[in-house]
Design a protein around this motif. Structure first.
Motif, PDB file in Angstrom:
ATOM      1  N   SER A 117       0.933  -1.234   0.105  1.00 24.68           N
ATOM      2  CA  SER A 117       0.177   0.184   0.037  1.00 24.68           C
ATOM      3  C   SER A 117       0.969   1.379  -0.183  1.00 24.68           C
ATOM      4  CB  SER A 117      -0.810   0.100   1.143  1.00 24.68           C
ATOM      5  OG  SER A 117      -1.954   0.804   1.090  1.00 24.68           O
ATOM      6  N   TYR A 129      -6.057   7.209   5.194  1.00 23.90           N
ATOM      7  CA  TYR A 129      -5.159   6.297   5.257  1.00 23.90           C
ATOM      8  C   TYR A 129      -5.140   5.949   6.830  1.00 23.90           C
ATOM      9  CZ  TYR A 129      -1.200   2.759   4.656  1.00 23.90           C
ATOM     10  OH  TYR A 129      -0.613   1.772   4.676  1.00 23.90           O
ATOM     11  N   PRO A 130      -5.323   4.609   7.238  1.00 21.99           N
ATOM     12  CA  PRO A 130      -5.137   4.147   8.787  1.00 21.99           C
ATOM     13  C   PRO A 130      -4.000   4.585   9.167  1.00 21.99           C
ATOM     14  CG  PRO A 130      -6.178   2.325   7.465  1.00 21.99           C
ATOM     15  CD  PRO A 130      -5.500   3.268   6.500  1.00 21.99           C
ATOM     16  N   LEU A 188     -11.964   7.544  10.392  1.00 23.93           N
ATOM     17  CA  LEU A 188     -12.230   6.736   9.167  1.00 23.93           C
ATOM     18  C   LEU A 188     -13.421   5.645   9.553  1.00 23.93           C
ATOM     19  CD1 LEU A 188     -11.752   5.872   6.312  1.00 23.93           C
ATOM     20  CD2 LEU A 188      -9.866   4.297   7.496  1.00 23.93           C
ATOM     21  N   ALA A 223     -17.152   5.587   7.830  1.00 20.21           N
ATOM     22  CA  ALA A 223     -17.238   4.470   6.942  1.00 20.21           C
ATOM     23  C   ALA A 223     -18.725   3.993   7.283  1.00 20.21           C
ATOM     24  CB  ALA A 223     -16.352   3.681   7.047  1.00 20.21           C
ATOM     25  N   ILE A 271     -19.012   9.521   1.327  1.00 19.16           N
ATOM     26  CA  ILE A 271     -18.101   8.465   0.573  1.00 19.16           C
ATOM     27  C   ILE A 271     -16.588   8.624   1.378  1.00 19.16           C
ATOM     28  CG2 ILE A 271     -16.699   8.048  -1.389  1.00 19.16           C
ATOM     29  CD1 ILE A 271     -18.870   9.361  -3.099  1.00 19.16           C
ATOM     30  N   THR A 272     -16.159   7.464   1.822  1.00 15.36           N
ATOM     31  CA  THR A 272     -15.295   7.206   2.485  1.00 15.36           C
ATOM     32  C   THR A 272     -14.312   6.379   1.349  1.00 15.36           C
ATOM     33  OG1 THR A 272     -15.934   5.178   3.605  1.00 15.36           O
ATOM     34  CG2 THR A 272     -15.841   7.263   4.801  1.00 15.36           C
ATOM     35  N   PHE A 273     -13.080   7.028   1.444  1.00 13.94           N
ATOM     36  CA  PHE A 273     -12.039   6.328   0.596  1.00 13.94           C
ATOM     37  C   PHE A 273     -10.649   5.919   1.344  1.00 13.94           C
ATOM     38  CE2 PHE A 273      -8.223   7.426  -2.486  1.00 13.94           C
ATOM     39  CZ  PHE A 273      -8.270   6.243  -3.234  1.00 13.94           C
ATOM     40  N   GLN A 274     -10.486   4.753   1.470  1.00 18.47           N
ATOM     41  CA  GLN A 274      -9.157   4.187   2.227  1.00 18.47           C
ATOM     42  C   GLN A 274      -8.286   4.206   1.199  1.00 18.47           C
ATOM     43  OE1 GLN A 274      -8.970   0.973   5.138  1.00 18.47           O
ATOM     44  NE2 GLN A 274      -7.254   0.261   4.098  1.00 18.47           N
ATOM     45  N   ALA A 275      -7.447   5.218   1.028  1.00 18.24           N
ATOM     46  CA  ALA A 275      -6.244   5.527   0.071  1.00 18.24           C
ATOM     47  C   ALA A 275      -5.155   4.575   0.341  1.00 18.24           C
ATOM     48  CB  ALA A 275      -5.898   6.805  -0.078  1.00 18.24           C
ATOM     49  N   GLU A 276      -4.330   4.504  -0.817  1.00 14.62           N
ATOM     50  CA  GLU A 276      -3.086   3.541  -0.781  1.00 14.62           C
ATOM     51  C   GLU A 276      -2.075   4.241   0.556  1.00 14.62           C
ATOM     52  OE1 GLU A 276      -4.152   4.700  -3.395  1.00 14.62           O
ATOM     53  OE2 GLU A 276      -2.934   5.862  -4.622  1.00 14.62           O
ATOM     54  N   ASP A 277      -2.020   5.464   0.559  1.00 12.00           N
ATOM     55  CA  ASP A 277      -1.166   6.081   1.463  1.00 12.00           C
ATOM     56  C   ASP A 277      -1.698   7.707   1.781  1.00 12.00           C
ATOM     57  OD1 ASP A 277      -0.722   7.841  -0.609  1.00 12.00           O
ATOM     58  OD2 ASP A 277       1.306   6.840  -0.964  1.00 12.00           O
ATOM     59  N   GLU A 278      -1.129   8.342   2.662  1.00 14.39           N
ATOM     60  CA  GLU A 278      -1.665   9.438   3.025  1.00 14.39           C
ATOM     61  C   GLU A 278      -1.597  10.773   1.948  1.00 14.39           C
ATOM     62  OE1 GLU A 278       0.359   7.831   4.733  1.00 14.39           O
ATOM     63  OE2 GLU A 278      -0.315   7.675   6.847  1.00 14.39           O
ATOM     64  N   SER A 326      -1.984   9.991  -1.287  1.00 12.58           N
ATOM     65  CA  SER A 326      -3.297   9.681  -2.105  1.00 12.58           C
ATOM     66  C   SER A 326      -4.490  10.228  -1.464  1.00 12.58           C
ATOM     67  CB  SER A 326      -3.300   8.100  -2.550  1.00 12.58           C
ATOM     68  OG  SER A 326      -4.601   7.979  -2.850  1.00 12.58           O
ATOM     69  N   SER A 371      -6.933  12.623  -3.111  1.00 15.08           N
ATOM     70  CA  SER A 371      -8.210  12.397  -3.442  1.00 15.08           C
ATOM     71  C   SER A 371      -9.204  13.405  -3.014  1.00 15.08           C
ATOM     72  CB  SER A 371      -8.688  11.098  -3.109  1.00 15.08           C
ATOM     73  OG  SER A 371      -8.832  10.959  -1.493  1.00 15.08           O
ATOM     74  N   ALA A 404      -4.349  10.004  -8.252  1.00 13.07           N
ATOM     75  CA  ALA A 404      -4.879   9.934  -6.998  1.00 13.07           C
ATOM     76  C   ALA A 404      -6.031  11.163  -6.953  1.00 13.07           C
ATOM     77  CB  ALA A 404      -4.040  10.378  -5.710  1.00 13.07           C
TER      78      ALA A 404
END
Ligand SMILES: Cc1ncc(C[n+]2csc(CCOP(=O)(O)OP(=O)(O)O)c2C)c(N)n1
Ligand SMILES: Cc1ncc(C[n+]2csc(CCOP(=O)(O)OP(=O)(O)O)c2C)c(N)n1
Ligand code: SF4
Ligand code: SF4
Ligand SMILES: [Mg+2]
Ligand SMILES: [Mg+2]
Lengths: 625, 340, 625, 340
Positions: free
Chosen positions: B105, C276-277, C285, C289, C297-304, C306, C310, D80
């Protein structure tokens, strides 16, 4: 090594010429016109003539904008003189405009009465339209205020190289050297170094070398044969008084590279440089990439995060990790810098500041990343901050950054800016062997070792390298126990560790020179306090004002964090503290908070260096109300 | 006279640090560290020249529990930090311990470039298909529909296949194993260590707390033989409780079909033989999923080439050789200079 | 909706009991002991009883540390009373220790004479050794200073649920409810809400529900039948006086989520949350959610990176983009925040601060990201900063953040911290329909449109959405021309744009409430100035000191940037300005620099909230020397 | 009575903005924008609902020159940001314009996750194998040995293959074209636009200033027919100046061999037929390199599946349907409450 002596036959009698104390020349034209090369040659030749000098290359934002457009204009300004030169000059005395767009963009910077040399060969209707001229400026009397010298440089150049086997396009490319020849005549410069340079540079294509040499000579002859008309005569600018020694010109990017390599040597370490290209910081990457023979490793990372992380990894393994970027890239590095603070690893972070926010004006200068350097991280993460004040000064500043990073096991910010990176000035070349060493001692003794064992004086932790038998240990970003280095969530321990990390950085104030007054006395009415590349304009302005009899001093701060111990007392002794900055007031914030002095700002956020007059006016206003 | 100190060979337990292991009881990470300690003993690793590097996550706690050097860095950046370590000291033997969130990730980009560059180190992906340390959010390897605190109605993202991604990024060594396979895992580790270049190892790891039994559909004892295929270079791709199943190339569709030896005229000679240097085969093996296909375990791909660190250092060495005893004073005085 | 009335049969006559003004209870045990659930239930029931309250859940760093270890101890503290409660309490009056490790870790926080309830059933030799006890603390007289109540809770629990079809392990899991029953008896609490909750929670496994209910009742009966011995009697804590209305308890994470959803509604927008968690920010989050029915809309991105990008993209497209993290993750977002500043797009950035630097102590609280919020970016990029001062206050703070972000087209920082996120307090539930609207008007008129056209009052630019015919335009991070919005490298324009961006943010000071004195008067000797979650301890400390007759006021700042217009004058009216912070002095820096007031700090960087006494002591020292 | 305004169909030039194009004269980007403007006219795109999103780089200047909506963001983050745009307004038609540095170096992670999630938009990679805007440093797609300001002695990193990486990341549409192929490029754009999900298009683009003619070995007129293969679904993989060369599967080695029809008994029926839904074939085509193999151009892979944005929004819709007219006041009052 070249020689300072000039070739006899290229010198003419200069005795009769009028003497000038200094002169400011700006070349402007399309990227394709070779403006930067021309400037570079004039810089070298002028330096060899013993003048002090400063330059300011101003690149267009576009790589290669269509010819003739205003946004494609590239410029190079040089100020040289018989006295110490502090800036590239507020306003040029001479403008060389290679096309209408160059004239259009630069004419407003010219003072009335100044010399404007234009290549009339480019003043076609199409080119003037492209530049946004509705009428021909050479005819519509809009230039009446200037001493305009109209020469069909294009044609003259073609004539001068006609005998060589060149296409028209190639032949026209010699324009800049023709013009340089003319300028050489105007200021009595020696052509030989440029001729030598051309012969080396185009060694493999002698026709091109010869043609350019012919162009230089033709331009020179044009001046000599007085084709310029009587109003334009040749000048002479005697050498400046400078400290004795061997000189070269140096850009800030090169000086930083040399300083990092030398500083790392003095520490007895290998340099591992991790970076990701960005304007204007890339120049440092390029410079270091060419120094592999000094055991320098350069790593072009996939992004700025990887760049700083690779440097941290290298420091962990016993090299000095250095990383470099400009504001937006530094932003990406801040999380990792926190890791270096927490694990107390040495790291030098070079920020070549540029105009922001965000992408901003990437080719323009600014000094608006001071907040980021001093305060710009999460958590309590003090980091020393050092700024270079000129291209040559970047050498010393870089050595100092390496010294502090390795002695105190800490990341250090080294701030330069777009101006410093690209500008050039004479540099008194030091003897590297004479510089004071700051050799690193790695820990090797397993006795009572733990990785956060501190030196009593510096509070730096022990640097123990993987590969050392018996010192195997684990470090990381979690809080560590003061006494064992193991992970600890103990509340009091965290307070203690936070405080010792802070004390370590605060303590560096005892290991840096006390703040000096750059110019003036401690009991003046006004202190003009600067940092970084505002050195030149502030210094010249204060110098001029003192000559005018004004009660003003210049204080220039190199160590921005921690600040020198005596700075507070010093500042409190002035009635007014004026802080000129190319930002909205960042040093001012730091000084006010640290010393409660009512510092006021002079803020210019135009992407250009301060003009000397701006600073003079501000001081006058302060004193005269 | 030099008497060489006689060093006892190190045992697995000699690679355990003095720190209490703090994974949840029953976590698959315990098995992985056990296999690692055994591996290091087997290969005769030296504590002082071995470095474990990690990002953040449960998996990333690994270095603390090893008696070697260790660097617990920040989330996602272990690959980048390791690259710096390797360039600064290529003599170190580096193992990266990373989770699926850490590596795929936030750290996806560094992993991709590590593999592309082929830095000589071992990259271990502890894939539990969940974010353990942050208490159970779905990860980029979580299956569609995973209910987690951040996806109370189920996740809707298609997961990434770690080994396929690694191959797409240009990895030269790709292997897969399972936490509990205590014979297989050390063997895979050994092969990874032997390989010069970045060795990518995906370890399917059970997170007993947030994603228990997510691999059970092919690791449970009763189904394992029919849902796993252990690949070995030069050996036919045969599996099954009765060793009668195999993989056969279908040249028309360019796919690997599961066939049964003895059925429909299939004989052992029809079965594809594993060639770990074949990238196409490796990708097909990597992409196989139960229940239709068995999960491929073992060294899927191994095709060594030059390593990044070797090349970088060779270039530095060349520069040094070209200008022996390069002198800084001389360098600074090159080009136009003048004396005042 | 539940009811505030209690079920008759569970109430006993409380008249004879001693009345207490407030009490602090701490539960401590293994993660598996259900300490947090127990605390949650006591919180609910106490709230229903009309007491004011504050809680402090303290999680172990490990997910599920091995049972019985000290580092695996989970704790929950509640302070409730008949008066307004400001903090979870300096020192507990009652400690419930479910095992030796819990006793070991928590006993030092207990004052002499306080009540310590231990489950003797867990005091095996093995468990004591795990906890680091060499001798049995129940026997070695080390607890002589406390009122120790030894109960074999394990055994009693097993007895009480013996009739249910449970394994021993399952049966033992009812321990916490047995203990809760006992505590309910001790403070005269109503069991019914907890019984109802158990029946809903374990609706699908009635045996478990029934067993836990039986345990509650058995614990209660244990107290009632006076098995505790005479020294421990029941108390009564009368309801507190609170503003009238409908209440619930709320954690900071939930309140933030509600505030963001409500604030976005009031703006007439849709909420798009990209995150991102990271501990402790993930709670937000998770909360959002679960609110999809409100078009969230909640979007768990691949990193902070992103995540923030977003959110910026969503704002560009006409939603309100919100992103959230803790310090290390915010660090990664700073480059993109610069883009939002440059493109002047609304964005709310929630930072749930935690203990640093770097990974630090991720489950512990701190307020050390103020520098990062106010100053922590490259270039001149002022961004409004708002802080919540308590769990419930996060609701209002979030609405305010949304209002400012959308009205001024700017990113806004909303600061909470680990304490606020996890702690709970009573919340007077507002009527959402009554809240003032701040509806966004999108630009639709193509007449004279350009994207950087500004509102004359707010200086906010026009928000024109892709999809709108006739308004097609391009924006980006390069500098823009003030008059057309097109790319511009003009020096004066850049200065002007930098200044207008600054003026826009500075101007918000006119649109926020003037700073009030939270407690006290403007002419006191000392102003204790705080921000964020130090509200509770400062307020209680100042309140207590005033009762003692001390000349001290409390000023709590919500708007940290820009600061309220009157703040400078206000602070200058005090002799002393004391700034307690859970960092090394970040607000202090801001105040000193802005107002040149000689503010001094009280700095506690332990990962724990301030104790009331620490603040009292510091004020006393300041006044008494 | 509603009279619908009659709208003239837009022409390519209607998609050009009023801003002067500032690429270097002769840059391949000019050809790409031309093909794009043609494509938009061909597909009847609406200016107001079309958005070009980019990061930073020469390629990333693209949005400024289009008369649609445009967002020139920051380096590497266009994927993104686009994901956020799409989630906020799925009705927008998004094209991302990105360079090889922007997309594969700093932006590699976002690209990978964009492809994995399958957000419905078109991602265009302008691959010039160099960093143009920052004046010519080597990029992740630069060939080994590339001399650049940051690698004066030549680069030593093995480049990444953009299409292989995309496939490894789970892309469902992968195509490749060349800036100068003004018939092919709009056709590829059209297919990309048609595809639901993330369409990844690699465009080989000539940087005349810093990497001139880097693709000449297969784009130069004289060699092009023999060094390029234009793939089309359902058509045999035939190429060559005389259309007599083809690709044939070797089942033993699982490779695609170049064969000549009419030689060694090879007939047209031996030639593999392109199946754009076959991931193995797509990967093999993507990996072909001159001079031994022809460069594959066209739609290498297209296998649609559900899109991320659809799924996310469907889940929100479901939640809304389950609790129609969800009331915030009611929500805040759920659970334990009490009145004072
Ligand atoms: C910059 C940053 N972002 C987020 C986090 C929070 N975080 C820590 S570990 C983790 C993910 C853990 O998952 P994984 O990598 O799969 O490891 P596991 O715990 O499952 O072994 C996250 C999101 C962090 N520490 N730093
Ligand atoms: C955070 C950040 N890092 C670095 C840069 C500098 N930068 C701008 S564009 C670019 C790479 C350009 O190369 P590519 O993406 O291939 O695009 P091209 O110019 O070749 O079209 C870089 C490194 C930046 N703008 N921002
Ligand atoms: S949360 Fe999961 S992965 Fe983490 S230690 Fe516990 S079981 Fe292992
Ligand atoms: S530098 Fe290269 S890619 Fe950039 S505009 Fe010029 S030719 Fe095109
Ligand atoms: Mg995981
Ligand atoms: Mg490129």
């Amino acid at each position: 090594m070249s020689t300072a002596a000039s070739t006899a036959e290229t010198i003419e009698p200069l005795e009769d010429r009028e003497e000038l104390e200094s002169v400011v020349i700006r070349f402007a034209g399309d990227s394709g016109d070779g403006v930067q090369v021309t400037g570079g040659q004039l810089t070298q030749v002028t330096a060899l003539a013993g003048n002090d000098l400063a330059t300011f290359p101003d690149f267009p934002a576009e790589i290669r904008a269509p010819a003739g457009t205003t946004y494609g204009v590239s410029a190079f300004q040089i100020n040289f003189g018989a006295r110490r030169i502090r800036t590239a000059g507020d306003r040029p005395d001479v403008l060389v405009a290679f096309n209408p767009a160059a004239l259009k963009v630069n004419i407003e910077d010219m003072a009335g009465g100044s010399l404007v040399i234009v290549d009339t060969g480019t003043f076609s209707g199409r080119n003037m339209k492209k530049a946004g001229y509705d009428t021909n400026p050479l005819e519509d009397r809009s230039l009446d205020n200037y001493r305009v010298v109209e020469i069909d440089i294009s044609k003259r150049t073609l004539e001068s190289v006609g005998s060589f086997d060149l296409t028209q396009k190639q032949a026209l490319r010699c324009k800049n050297f023709w013009t340089l020849g003319l300028i050489y005549w105007l200021y009595g410069r020696d052509r030989q170094p440029t001729i030598d340079w051309l012969n080396v540079k185009f060694g493999k294509i002698p026709t091109v070398a010869d043609a350019n040499v012919a162009a230089v000579n033709a331009g020179h002859a044009y001046g000599e044969t007085a084709e310029l008309g009587l109003e334009v005569k040749g000048y002479v600018i005697p050498p400046a008084e400078m400290p004795r020694g061997l000189y070269r010109t140096v850009t800030g990017a090169d000086a930083t590279a040399y300083g990092l390599v030398v500083g790392t040597r003095l520490a007895g370490l290998r340099l591992m440089f991790g970076s990701y290209p960005i304007t204007p910081a890339s120049a440092l990457l390029h410079a270091l990439a060419g120094m592999k023979e000094f055991d320098v490793i350069t790593f072009q990372a996939e992004d700025e995060i990887s760049a700083v992380c690779s440097a941290i990894g290298a420091s962990y393994a016993g090299s000095l990790g250095v990383t470099s970027s400009s504001g937006p890239g530094i932003a990406l590095k801040t999380e990792a810098i926190g890791l270096a603070v927490s694990t107390e690893l040495p790291l030098v972070i070079v920020n070549s500041q540029r105009s922001g926010p965000s992408t901003g004006m990437p080719t323009k200068t600014e000094q608006s990343d001071l907040y980021q350097a001093v305060y710009g991280r999460n958590a309590d993460t003090p980091v020393p901050v050092i700024a270079a004040s000129s291209p040559a000064d970047a050498f010393d500043a870089a050595i100092e950054a390496v010294r502090i990073a390795t002695k105190y096991m800490t990341p250090v910010f080294l701030l330069t800016d777009s101006y410093i990176v690209n500008a050039a000035e004479p540099w008194l070349i030091p003897d590297v062997d004479e510089l004071p060493r700051h050799k690193v001692e790695f820990r090797t003794d397993p006795e009572r070792f733990h990785p956060f064992l501190r030196d009593e004086d510096t509070l730096a932790r022990a640097w123990a390298l993987p590969g050392t038998p018996g010192l195997e240990h684990r470090i990381g970003g979690l809080e560590k126990d003061y006494d064992t280095g193991n992970i600890s969530y103990d509340p009091e321990n965290h307070h203690r560790m936070t405080m010792v990390r802070k004390a370590k950085i605060d303590g560096i104030a005892d290991d840096i020179p006390p703040q000096t007054i750059t110019l003036g006395s401690p009991d003046a009415a006004v202190a003009v306090v600067g940092w970084g590349s505002t050195y030149g304009p502030i210094n010249r302005a204060v110098d001029d004002l003192q000559v005018e009899g004004m009660d003003v001093s210049h204080i220039h701060i190199r160590h921005l964090w921690p600040l020198p111990r005596n700075l507070g007392r010093l500042l409190q002794s002035y009635e007014h503290v004026l802080v000129p900055e190319m930002n909205t007031g960042q040093l001012r914030t730091v000084l006010r908070s640290e010393y409660l002095v009512p510092a006021v700002g002079l803020n210019n956020i135009s992407g250009l260096p301060f003009k000397i007059t701006e600073i003079k006016d501000a001081v006058r206003e302060l004193l005269e109300g | 006279m030099n008497v060489e100190a006689k060093i006892e060979p190190l045992k697995p337990k000699d690679f355990a640090s003095d720190q209490e292991v703090r994974w949840c009881p029953g976590c698959g990470d315990y098995a992985i560290i056990k296999a690692m300690q055994k591996t290091l003993a087997d290969i005769g690793a030296k504590r002082e020249s071995t470095v474990f590097v990690s990002g953040i996550g449960c998996a990333a706690r690994f270095p603390y529990y090893m008696s070697t050097y260790g660097f617990h860095t920040i989330h996602g950046r272990a690959a980048a930090i390791s690259t710096g370590i390797k360039l600064a000291n290529p003599g170190l033997d580096i193992w990266v311990a990373s989770g699926d969130g850490d590596a795929l990730s936030i750290g996806g980009n560094h992993l991709l470039h590590l593999l592309r560059r082929n830095v000589n180190l071992q990259f271990l992906l502890f894939n539990n298909e969940i974010y353990g340390l942050t208490k159970g959010q779905y990860s980029p390897t979580s299956r569609v529909g995973t209910r987690s605190p951040s996806t109370p109605l189920g996740s809707v993202e298609s997961p990434v296949s770690a080994c396929e991604l690694a191959l797409g990024a240009g990895a030269r060594f790709v292997a897969r194993s399972v936490d509990t396979q205590q014979k297989h895992l050390p063997e895979v580790f050994r092969r990874a260590h032997e390989h010069q270049g970045t060795s990518f190892v995906e370890i399917l790891q059970n997170c007993i707390v947030y994603n228990d039994d997510v691999f059970a559909e092919f690791t449970a004892k009763d189904v394992a033989p029919d849902r796993q295929i252990h690949v070995a270079h030069g050996e036919p791709l045969i599996f099954g409780a009765n060793q009668d199943k195999g993989l056969k190339v279908n040249p028309g569709t360019m796919s690997l079909d599961v066939v049964t030896i003895g059925e429909d005229g299939v004989t052992e000679s029809d079965i594809m033989v594993h060639d770990e240097t074949n990238p196409t085969l490796a990708r097909m093996l990597a992409s196989m999923e139960p229940p239709d296909d068995p999960v491929a375990l073992g060294v899927l791909y191994c095709s060594p080439t030059e390593t990044y660190d070797d090349n970088v250092l060779a270039q530095v060495q060349e520069a040094k050789d070209r200008i022996p005893d390069a002198d800084l004073n001389e360098y600074l005085r090159r080009g136009h200079t003048w004396t005042v």
